[in-house]
Design a protein around this motif. Structure first.
Motif, PDB file in Angstrom:
ATOM      1  N   LYS A  27       0.832  -1.214   0.000  1.00 42.49           N
ATOM      2  CA  LYS A  27       0.000   0.000   0.000  1.00 42.49           C
ATOM      3  C   LYS A  27       0.862   1.256   0.000  1.00 42.49           C
ATOM      4  CE  LYS A  27      -3.488   2.535   2.634  1.00 42.49           C
ATOM      5  NZ  LYS A  27      -4.417   2.527   3.796  1.00 42.49           N
ATOM      6  N   ILE A  28       1.870   1.299   0.879  1.00 35.58           N
ATOM      7  CA  ILE A  28       2.751   2.470   0.951  1.00 35.58           C
ATOM      8  C   ILE A  28       3.477   2.682  -0.370  1.00 35.58           C
ATOM      9  CG2 ILE A  28       4.836   3.378   2.039  1.00 35.58           C
ATOM     10  CD1 ILE A  28       3.907   1.965   4.631  1.00 35.58           C
ATOM     11  N   ALA A  29       3.936   1.579  -0.969  1.00 32.42           N
ATOM     12  CA  ALA A  29       4.633   1.677  -2.255  1.00 32.42           C
ATOM     13  C   ALA A  29       3.705   2.228  -3.335  1.00 32.42           C
ATOM     14  CB  ALA A  29       5.165   0.302  -2.664  1.00 32.42           C
ATOM     15  N   LEU A  30       2.440   1.770  -3.348  1.00 33.97           N
ATOM     16  CA  LEU A  30       1.466   2.246  -4.331  1.00 33.97           C
ATOM     17  C   LEU A  30       1.211   3.741  -4.172  1.00 33.97           C
ATOM     18  CD1 LEU A  30      -1.209  -0.614  -4.229  1.00 33.97           C
ATOM     19  CD2 LEU A  30       0.465  -0.190  -6.023  1.00 33.97           C
ATOM     20  N   LEU A  31       0.998   4.167  -2.922  1.00 35.65           N
ATOM     21  CA  LEU A  31       0.712   5.587  -2.659  1.00 35.65           C
ATOM     22  C   LEU A  31       1.898   6.461  -3.035  1.00 35.65           C
ATOM     23  CD1 LEU A  31      -1.139   5.272   0.787  1.00 35.65           C
ATOM     24  CD2 LEU A  31      -2.160   5.581  -1.484  1.00 35.65           C
ATOM     25  N   ASN A  32       3.098   6.025  -2.694  1.00 36.91           N
ATOM     26  CA  ASN A  32       4.298   6.798  -3.034  1.00 36.91           C
ATOM     27  C   ASN A  32       4.514   6.872  -4.538  1.00 36.91           C
ATOM     28  OD1 ASN A  32       4.895   7.310  -0.351  1.00 36.91           O
ATOM     29  ND2 ASN A  32       6.253   5.547  -0.132  1.00 36.91           N
ATOM     30  N   HIS A  33       3.992   5.886  -5.258  1.00 39.11           N
ATOM     31  CA  HIS A  33       4.160   5.827  -6.712  1.00 39.11           C
ATOM     32  C   HIS A  33       3.061   6.596  -7.449  1.00 39.11           C
ATOM     33  CE1 HIS A  33       6.282   4.090 -10.093  1.00 39.11           C
ATOM     34  NE2 HIS A  33       5.171   3.644 -10.630  1.00 39.11           N
ATOM     35  N   GLY A  34       2.065   7.082  -6.714  1.00 38.07           N
ATOM     36  CA  GLY A  34       1.021   7.888  -7.339  1.00 38.07           C
ATOM     37  C   GLY A  34      -0.299   7.187  -7.568  1.00 38.07           C
ATOM     38  N   TYR A  35      -0.430   5.962  -7.096  1.00 40.50           N
ATOM     39  CA  TYR A  35      -1.694   5.238  -7.218  1.00 40.50           C
ATOM     40  C   TYR A  35      -2.535   5.426  -5.957  1.00 40.50           C
ATOM     41  CZ  TYR A  35       0.242   2.795 -11.288  1.00 40.50           C
ATOM     42  OH  TYR A  35       0.780   2.499 -12.516  1.00 40.50           O
ATOM     43  N   LEU A  36      -3.799   5.078  -6.048  1.00 43.17           N
ATOM     44  CA  LEU A  36      -4.671   5.039  -4.888  1.00 43.17           C
ATOM     45  C   LEU A  36      -4.830   3.591  -4.440  1.00 43.17           C
ATOM     46  CD1 LEU A  36      -7.562   7.436  -6.016  1.00 43.17           C
ATOM     47  CD2 LEU A  36      -5.671   7.977  -4.475  1.00 43.17           C
ATOM     48  N   CYS A  37      -5.069   3.406  -3.143  1.00 41.77           N
ATOM     49  CA  CYS A  37      -5.343   2.065  -2.621  1.00 41.77           C
ATOM     50  C   CYS A  37      -6.832   1.985  -2.298  1.00 41.77           C
ATOM     51  CB  CYS A  37      -4.507   1.772  -1.386  1.00 41.77           C
ATOM     52  SG  CYS A  37      -4.827   0.134  -0.677  1.00 41.77           S
ATOM     53  N   ALA A  38      -7.541   1.099  -2.988  1.00 39.47           N
ATOM     54  CA  ALA A  38      -8.979   0.953  -2.763  1.00 39.47           C
ATOM     55  C   ALA A  38      -9.275   0.283  -1.430  1.00 39.47           C
ATOM     56  CB  ALA A  38      -9.603   0.145  -3.908  1.00 39.47           C
ATOM     57  N   GLY A  39      -8.264  -0.368  -0.850  1.00 41.46           N
ATOM     58  CA  GLY A  39      -8.440  -1.034   0.423  1.00 41.46           C
ATOM     59  C   GLY A  39      -7.586  -2.282   0.515  1.00 41.46           C
ATOM     60  N   ILE A  40      -7.553  -2.846   1.714  1.00 41.61           N
ATOM     61  CA  ILE A  40      -6.859  -4.110   1.957  1.00 41.61           C
ATOM     62  C   ILE A  40      -7.900  -5.118   2.428  1.00 41.61           C
ATOM     63  CG2 ILE A  40      -5.183  -5.315   3.408  1.00 41.61           C
ATOM     64  CD1 ILE A  40      -3.607  -2.693   3.570  1.00 41.61           C
ATOM     65  N   ALA A  41      -7.979  -6.249   1.759  1.00 39.84           N
ATOM     66  CA  ALA A  41      -8.921  -7.308   2.128  1.00 39.84           C
ATOM     67  C   ALA A  41      -8.133  -8.562   2.491  1.00 39.84           C
ATOM     68  CB  ALA A  41      -9.882  -7.602   0.982  1.00 39.84           C
ATOM     69  N   ILE A  42      -8.478  -9.160   3.630  1.00 42.20           N
ATOM     70  CA  ILE A  42      -7.751 -10.360   4.053  1.00 42.20           C
ATOM     71  C   ILE A  42      -8.495 -11.634   3.671  1.00 42.20           C
ATOM     72  CG2 ILE A  42      -6.661  -9.143   5.975  1.00 42.20           C
ATOM     73  CD1 ILE A  42      -8.619 -10.673   7.849  1.00 42.20           C
ATOM     74  N   ASN A  43      -9.738 -11.487   3.167  1.00 46.23           N
ATOM     75  CA  ASN A  43     -10.505 -12.670   2.778  1.00 46.23           C
ATOM     76  C   ASN A  43     -11.461 -12.335   1.631  1.00 46.23           C
ATOM     77  OD1 ASN A  43     -12.757 -11.377   4.010  1.00 46.23           O
ATOM     78  ND2 ASN A  43     -12.285 -12.341   5.965  1.00 46.23           N
ATOM     79  N   TYR A  44     -12.122 -13.357   1.163  1.00 47.74           N
ATOM     80  CA  TYR A  44     -13.035 -13.226   0.015  1.00 47.74           C
ATOM     81  C   TYR A  44     -14.161 -12.243   0.311  1.00 47.74           C
ATOM     82  CZ  TYR A  44     -16.408 -14.771  -3.570  1.00 47.74           C
ATOM     83  OH  TYR A  44     -17.313 -14.822  -4.610  1.00 47.74           O
ATOM     84  N   LYS A  45     -14.783 -12.377   1.487  1.00 48.25           N
ATOM     85  CA  LYS A  45     -15.921 -11.524   1.848  1.00 48.25           C
ATOM     86  C   LYS A  45     -15.532 -10.052   1.857  1.00 48.25           C
ATOM     87  CE  LYS A  45     -19.351 -10.698   5.481  1.00 48.25           C
ATOM     88  NZ  LYS A  45     -19.812 -11.086   6.843  1.00 48.25           N
ATOM     89  N   ALA A  47     -13.051  -8.643   0.281  1.00 51.59           N
ATOM     90  CA  ALA A  47     -12.758  -8.218  -1.089  1.00 51.59           C
ATOM     91  C   ALA A  47     -14.048  -7.907  -1.838  1.00 51.59           C
ATOM     92  CB  ALA A  47     -11.968  -9.305  -1.815  1.00 51.59           C
ATOM     93  N   LYS A  48     -15.043  -8.768  -1.674  1.00 51.28           N
ATOM     94  CA  LYS A  48     -16.320  -8.582  -2.362  1.00 51.28           C
ATOM     95  C   LYS A  48     -17.015  -7.301  -1.901  1.00 51.28           C
ATOM     96  CE  LYS A  48     -20.360 -11.293  -3.786  1.00 51.28           C
ATOM     97  NZ  LYS A  48     -21.454 -10.374  -3.415  1.00 51.28           N
ATOM     98  N   GLU A  49     -16.945  -7.018  -0.598  1.00 52.35           N
ATOM     99  CA  GLU A  49     -17.566  -5.803  -0.058  1.00 52.35           C
ATOM    100  C   GLU A  49     -16.915  -4.547  -0.646  1.00 52.35           C
ATOM    101  OE1 GLU A  49     -17.217  -6.259   4.139  1.00 52.35           O
ATOM    102  OE2 GLU A  49     -18.983  -7.573   4.301  1.00 52.35           O
ATOM    103  N   ILE A  50     -15.596  -4.566  -0.762  1.00 58.26           N
ATOM    104  CA  ILE A  50     -14.897  -3.412  -1.345  1.00 58.26           C
ATOM    105  C   ILE A  50     -15.258  -3.264  -2.821  1.00 58.26           C
ATOM    106  CG2 ILE A  50     -12.630  -2.468  -1.959  1.00 58.26           C
ATOM    107  CD1 ILE A  50     -11.551  -3.757   0.626  1.00 58.26           C
ATOM    108  N   LEU A  51     -15.307  -4.363  -3.541  1.00 59.17           N
ATOM    109  CA  LEU A  51     -15.644  -4.320  -4.968  1.00 59.17           C
ATOM    110  C   LEU A  51     -17.047  -3.778  -5.202  1.00 59.17           C
ATOM    111  CD1 LEU A  51     -14.130  -7.760  -5.999  1.00 59.17           C
ATOM    112  CD2 LEU A  51     -13.349  -5.532  -6.820  1.00 59.17           C
ATOM    113  N   GLU A  52     -17.944  -4.032  -4.266  1.00 56.06           N
ATOM    114  CA  GLU A  52     -19.331  -3.599  -4.414  1.00 56.06           C
ATOM    115  C   GLU A  52     -19.522  -2.124  -4.097  1.00 56.06           C
ATOM    116  OE1 GLU A  52     -21.396  -6.253  -1.830  1.00 56.06           O
ATOM    117  OE2 GLU A  52     -21.631  -7.823  -3.361  1.00 56.06           O
ATOM    118  N   THR A  53     -18.567  -1.513  -3.411  1.00 59.11           N
ATOM    119  CA  THR A  53     -18.771  -0.142  -2.937  1.00 59.11           C
ATOM    120  C   THR A  53     -17.697   0.848  -3.373  1.00 59.11           C
ATOM    121  OG1 THR A  53     -17.615  -0.670  -0.865  1.00 59.11           O
ATOM    122  CG2 THR A  53     -20.008  -0.956  -0.896  1.00 59.11           C
TER     123      THR A  53
END
Length: 237
Positions: A27-45, A47-53
């Motif tokens: 995440k830190i590497a992405l932000l420093n490189h100019g990208y956004l982080c949509a979130g961190i998901a540790i499981n399927y559920k 990940a699905k919640e983030i994808l839906e919102t």
């Protein structure tokens, strides 16, 4: 207002990883490189919640995540429901795992332990390649969910009650949307309605008969009320 418009152009990346130290490092590497982080998901559920919102342009996936479902299940979800590109970052490199990964058509595969430069360079290349395919993908918003629709190999669509099923060359995708609304969100004149419940991609019509047409080797019935939609097409396709 200008800031918001600029943010729309910044790519947002979801990290699906249950090792939080690694996830936060990425995440830190992405932000420093100019990208956004949509979130961190540790499981399927999660990940699905983030994808839906949340707006997600790319997903970084580990095969082994918390819970019964794995990163392979998340990849299948991305292929069948969202058409969002993904990149595997995992320590799994046995023949069986690699075979399963290849079948899911990821944009790439990086073996752990990760190298930040390798990860960021690979992501840059993925987005550069996707730029060349901008006309092949269309983002549509249905409720709170954004779907990345690949139109380059979308053959036809059919309504199923309150859903629309998308038929691709090698897969199918189901989204909650009316046929009429879906057609309206697509590029003008891409999909042509041939019946009350079906519309076809004009780029894949191989020939047109009196009561049916052929799309990528499959016969699709033409309803009499919709024949007029086909009058301008070349019958010698």
């Amino acid at each position: 207002m200008m800031i918001n418009e600029k943010l729309k152009d910044i790519k947002s990346i979801l990290i699906v990883e249950d090792e939080l130290l690694i996830a936060r490092q990425i995440k830190i590497a992405l932000l420093n490189h100019g990208y956004l982080c949509a979130g961190i998901a540790i499981n399927y559920k999660a990940a699905k919640e983030i994808l839906e919102t949340t707006k997600v342009d790319l997903v970084l996936l580990d095969v082994k995540i918390s819970g019964r479902k794995t990163g392979l299940d998340v990849a299948l979800l991305l292929n069948t429901l969202y058409s969002i590109p993904f990149l595997f970052i995992t320590s799994y490199n046995d023949a069986n795992s690699l075979h399963k990964i290849k079948e899911l058509s990821p944009k790439g595969y990086i073996n752990k332990p990760i190298n930040e430069i390798t990860v960021l360079t690979t992501i840059d290349i993925i987005f550069d390649n996707l730029k060349d395919e901008t006309e092949k993908f269309v983002n549509i918003n249905i409720g709170t969910t954004t779907y990345n629709i690949q139109i380059s190999d979308l053959l036809y669509i059919k309504s199923e009650h309150v859903y629309v099923r998308l038929y691709y060359k090698k897969r199918k995708m189901l989204i909650r949307c009316s046929l009429k609304k879906f057609i309206e969100t697509m590029p003008k004149n891409l999909l042509i309605r041939v019946s009350r419940s079906c519309a076809v991609n004009i780029n894949f019509i191989e020939n047109i008969g009196t009561s049916s047409l052929e799309v990528y080797g499959e016969n699709i019935k033409i309803s009499p009320n919709y024949k007029i939609n086909l009058q301008y097409l070349n019958r010698d396709l």
